[in-house]
Write an enzyme that holds these catalytic residues in place. Structure first.
Site, PDB file in Angstrom:
ATOM      1  N   ASN A  35       0.498  27.730  59.072  1.00 31.54           N
ATOM      2  CA  ASN A  35       0.569  28.350  60.393  1.00 31.54           C
ATOM      3  C   ASN A  35      -0.629  27.824  61.191  1.00 31.54           C
ATOM      4  OD1 ASN A  35       0.672  29.949  62.630  1.00 31.54           O
ATOM      5  ND2 ASN A  35       0.635  31.910  61.543  1.00 31.54           N
ATOM      6  N   ARG A  88       5.239  27.212  60.468  1.00 30.76           N
ATOM      7  CA  ARG A  88       5.610  28.179  61.495  1.00 30.76           C
ATOM      8  C   ARG A  88       5.543  27.471  62.851  1.00 30.76           C
ATOM      9  NH1 ARG A  88       2.045  32.402  64.599  1.00 30.76           N
ATOM     10  NH2 ARG A  88       3.708  33.558  65.628  1.00 30.76           N
ATOM     11  N   HIS A 127       8.234  37.084  67.058  1.00 34.31           N
ATOM     12  CA  HIS A 127       8.154  37.855  65.795  1.00 34.31           C
ATOM     13  C   HIS A 127       9.493  37.821  65.043  1.00 34.31           C
ATOM     14  CE1 HIS A 127       4.879  40.588  67.799  1.00 34.31           C
ATOM     15  NE2 HIS A 127       4.288  39.636  67.100  1.00 34.31           N
ATOM     16  N   GLY A 133       1.575  45.438  65.738  1.00 36.05           N
ATOM     17  CA  GLY A 133       0.292  44.869  65.317  1.00 36.05           C
ATOM     18  C   GLY A 133      -0.564  44.711  66.549  1.00 36.05           C
ATOM     19  N   GLY A 177      -0.112  42.150  68.528  1.00 34.39           N
ATOM     20  CA  GLY A 177       1.074  41.966  69.373  1.00 34.39           C
ATOM     21  C   GLY A 177       2.176  42.845  68.808  1.00 34.39           C
ATOM     22  N   ASP A 217      -8.314  47.503  69.009  1.00 35.19           N
ATOM     23  CA  ASP A 217      -8.062  47.816  67.603  1.00 35.19           C
ATOM     24  C   ASP A 217      -7.683  49.291  67.469  1.00 35.19           C
ATOM     25  OD1 ASP A 217      -8.527  48.562  64.800  1.00 35.19           O
ATOM     26  OD2 ASP A 217      -9.293  46.518  64.623  1.00 35.19           O
ATOM     27  N   PHE A 218      -6.514  49.526  66.870  1.00 33.65           N
ATOM     28  CA  PHE A 218      -6.013  50.906  66.807  1.00 33.65           C
ATOM     29  C   PHE A 218      -6.901  51.821  65.966  1.00 33.65           C
ATOM     30  CE2 PHE A 218      -1.853  51.195  68.958  1.00 33.65           C
ATOM     31  CZ  PHE A 218      -1.782  49.889  69.429  1.00 33.65           C
ATOM     32  N   ARG A 219      -7.669  51.241  65.032  1.00 37.92           N
ATOM     33  CA  ARG A 219      -8.585  52.077  64.233  1.00 37.92           C
ATOM     34  C   ARG A 219      -9.681  52.636  65.129  1.00 37.92           C
ATOM     35  NH1 ARG A 219      -8.806  47.370  59.865  1.00 37.92           N
ATOM     36  NH2 ARG A 219      -8.658  46.295  61.837  1.00 37.92           N
ATOM     37  N   ASN A 272      -0.124  50.427  58.322  1.00 36.32           N
ATOM     38  CA  ASN A 272      -1.346  51.134  57.908  1.00 36.32           C
ATOM     39  C   ASN A 272      -1.583  52.490  58.544  1.00 36.32           C
ATOM     40  OD1 ASN A 272      -2.535  49.101  56.135  1.00 36.32           O
ATOM     41  ND2 ASN A 272      -2.542  47.859  57.987  1.00 36.32           N
TER      42      ASN A 272
HETATM   43  P1  AMP Z   1      -1.619  42.468  62.986  1.00 36.18           P
HETATM   44  O1  AMP Z   1      -1.563  41.841  64.367  1.00 36.18           O
HETATM   45  O2  AMP Z   1      -0.278  42.713  62.398  1.00 36.18           O
HETATM   46  O3  AMP Z   1      -2.548  41.747  62.066  1.00 36.18           O
HETATM   47  O4  AMP Z   1      -2.245  43.931  63.188  1.00 36.18           O
HETATM   48  C1  AMP Z   1      -3.560  44.094  63.642  1.00 36.18           C
HETATM   49  C2  AMP Z   1      -3.723  45.533  64.088  1.00 36.18           C
HETATM   50  O5  AMP Z   1      -3.507  46.409  62.984  1.00 36.18           O
HETATM   51  C3  AMP Z   1      -5.115  45.819  64.631  1.00 36.18           C
HETATM   52  O6  AMP Z   1      -5.034  46.193  65.985  1.00 36.18           O
HETATM   53  C4  AMP Z   1      -5.569  47.018  63.825  1.00 36.18           C
HETATM   54  O7  AMP Z   1      -6.036  47.989  64.680  1.00 36.18           O
HETATM   55  C5  AMP Z   1      -4.321  47.552  63.183  1.00 36.18           C
HETATM   56  N1  AMP Z   1      -4.655  48.267  61.952  1.00 36.18           N
HETATM   57  C6  AMP Z   1      -5.010  47.744  60.769  1.00 36.18           C
HETATM   58  N2  AMP Z   1      -5.292  48.751  59.883  1.00 36.18           N
HETATM   59  C7  AMP Z   1      -5.114  49.914  60.545  1.00 36.18           C
HETATM   60  C8  AMP Z   1      -5.242  51.306  60.199  1.00 36.18           C
HETATM   61  N3  AMP Z   1      -5.618  51.689  58.985  1.00 36.18           N
HETATM   62  N4  AMP Z   1      -4.983  52.220  61.154  1.00 36.18           N
HETATM   63  C9  AMP Z   1      -4.626  51.846  62.384  1.00 36.18           C
HETATM   64  N5  AMP Z   1      -4.471  50.565  62.764  1.00 36.18           N
HETATM   65  C10 AMP Z   1      -4.709  49.611  61.870  1.00 36.18           C
END
Ligand code: AMP
Length: 398
Positions: free
Chosen positions: A7, A92, A181, A211, A213, A284-286, A336
């Site tokens: 990728n 990819r 996606h 995610g 995106g 970042d959702f965390r 997650n």
């Molecule tokens: P991806 O683009 O699929 O790699 O997803 C990345 C996103 O997943 C980031 O914005 C993270 O905030 C989110 N993420 C990863 N772990 C967690 C978690 N435990 N709780 C909430 N969001 C998460």
């Protein structure tokens, strides 16, 4: 048979080497800062081999691929004895336009067609092409396959993919919804059918890839019939930093008001909007979960908007398919964040969805999170785009 999955981005390159007999990942890694200085993290997943995590000069993608092959075949870090053990490479490729509705063996004509799709994905396709050419330069005649992010969505009917613009822009310029996606939506929907013990041809599935995106897809009897990303990945849901659906009049208004160029405006829409823009906290959702728990109202609003949009788009797909048998959550947030899944699933009460709170706390595996009496099944399925790329590559070279 062993397949290398690549990728390639503009300055990065992710890879996995997969043993197709067992579908086990033998090694994975990431080259970063290609064209700047260069760094390789290579992780063998075979006992007795060491992780390599050091700077390596990478003026171009060719040096990056050469470094990857060097590590894959090294006695200290490697998992194969020589490059000859790598039977094929799966790449990819982000945009296949209307030319590619499935994966293909890479030939000169295919390369030309991928190049013709550059105007649709000016940042991604050139990087993917560079990755393919670098592999060809280093690996010679090893067969290579292209797997497109857009291909799975090519089954959408015209009523779903057309924009209500003058028809000539579709005919002459290919302006339409393509969706992205696709490899992820394809993987999780087919896995969902397996978990339900039914042929996918009998199911209606809403797949939620959430995610950094995010996009949703409506998969009716195994075929994608609608998806939320469009001509580009900018639209649909509010994302980490992308704005999602937006009235084009806002673009004109802000450009006039602040004298932005179109590039400045698109930078705001792509990089400074979404949950980052609304919250002012993070993409970042965390971080958002933490800020919202501490009482930050804008972080809570950004989360509420995200949940609402996923539910609203999913609801429109239930209407489009005249029903739904299963909803799947995947990608970083979907896999997650139990609280996110719970908040979205609350909107599905009208469908008879019931979530098992204990199951929704689990992580890292395929999990059915709906209760046995839920009228619609709800699953968490970790996506695996690399495995789809490897399987397609195996099938095509066979
Ligand atoms: P991806 O683009 O699929 O790699 O997803 C990345 C996103 O997943 C980031 O914005 C993270 O905030 C989110 N993420 C990863 N772990 C967690 C978690 N435990 N709780 C909430 N969001 C998460």
């Amino acid at each position: 048979m062993k397949i290398l999955v690549i990728n390639a981005g503009s300055s990065s390159l992710k890879y996995q080497l997969i043993d197709m007999e067992t579908e086990a990942v033998l090694a994975k890694g990431l080259c970063e800062r290609i064209g700047i200085d260069g760094h390789l993290k290579h992780t063998p997943l075979v006992e007795g081999r060491e992780v390599f995590n050091e700077d390596v000069a990478m003026p171009t993608h060719s040096e990056a691929i050469a470094a990857v092959i060097d590590k894959l075949t090294s006695p200290q870090y490697g998992v194969v004895n020589s490059m000859k053990e790598i039977d094929a490479v799966g790449h990819r490729v982000v945009h296949g336009g209307e030319k590619f509705a499935s994966s293909v063996l890479i030939t000169d004509d295919v390369m030309k067609a991928i190049e013709e799709c550059i105007p649709f994905a000016p940042l991604h396709n050139p990087a993917n092409i560079t990755g393919i050419k670098a592999c060809q330069a280093v690996m010679g005649k090893v067969p290579m396959v292209a797997v497109f992010d857009t291909a799975f969505h090519q089954t959408m009917p015209a009523k779903a993919y057309m924009y209500a613009l003058p028809y000539q822009y579709y005919l002459s310029n290919g302006v339409r919804r393509y969706g992205f996606h696709g490899t992820s939506h394809r993987y999780v929907s087919s896995r969902c059918a397996e978990l339900m013990g039914k042929p996918i041809e009998e199911l209606k599935i809403v797949s939620c890839h959430m995610g950094n995106g995010s996009s949703l897809a409506a998969i009716d009897h195994g075929k994608c019939v609608d998806t939320s990303m469009g001509f580009t990945p900018l639209v649909g849901l509010p994302m980490g930093t992308r704005c999602g659906d937006l009235d084009a009049g806002v673009i004109q208004y802000l450009m006039n008001k602040y004298g932005y160029s179109i590039d400045e405006m698109l930078n705001i829409l792509n990089k400074k909007s979404g949950v980052l823009g609304v919250s002012g906290v993070s993409s970042d959702f965390r971080d958002l979960d933490k800020a919202a728990a501490e009482g930050n109202e804008r972080a809570q609003l950004a989360l509420d908007m995200f949940h609402y949009w996923v539910a609203k788009v999913a609801g429109s797909y239930v209407a489009a398919m005249n029903g739904v048998d299963a909803i799947v959550y995947t990608a970083g947030v979907g896999e997650n964040s139990g609280p996110t899944r719970a908040a979205i699933s609350k909107y599905f009460g009208y469908l008879g969805v019931k979530i098992d709170e204990e199951a929704n706390k689990k992580r890292g595996e395929d999990i059915e999170i709906s209760t046995p009496d839920s009228k619609v099944k709800v699953f968490v399925i970790p996506t695996n785009e690399e495995l789809v790329i490897a399987r397609d590559t195996r099938d095509i070279i066979a």
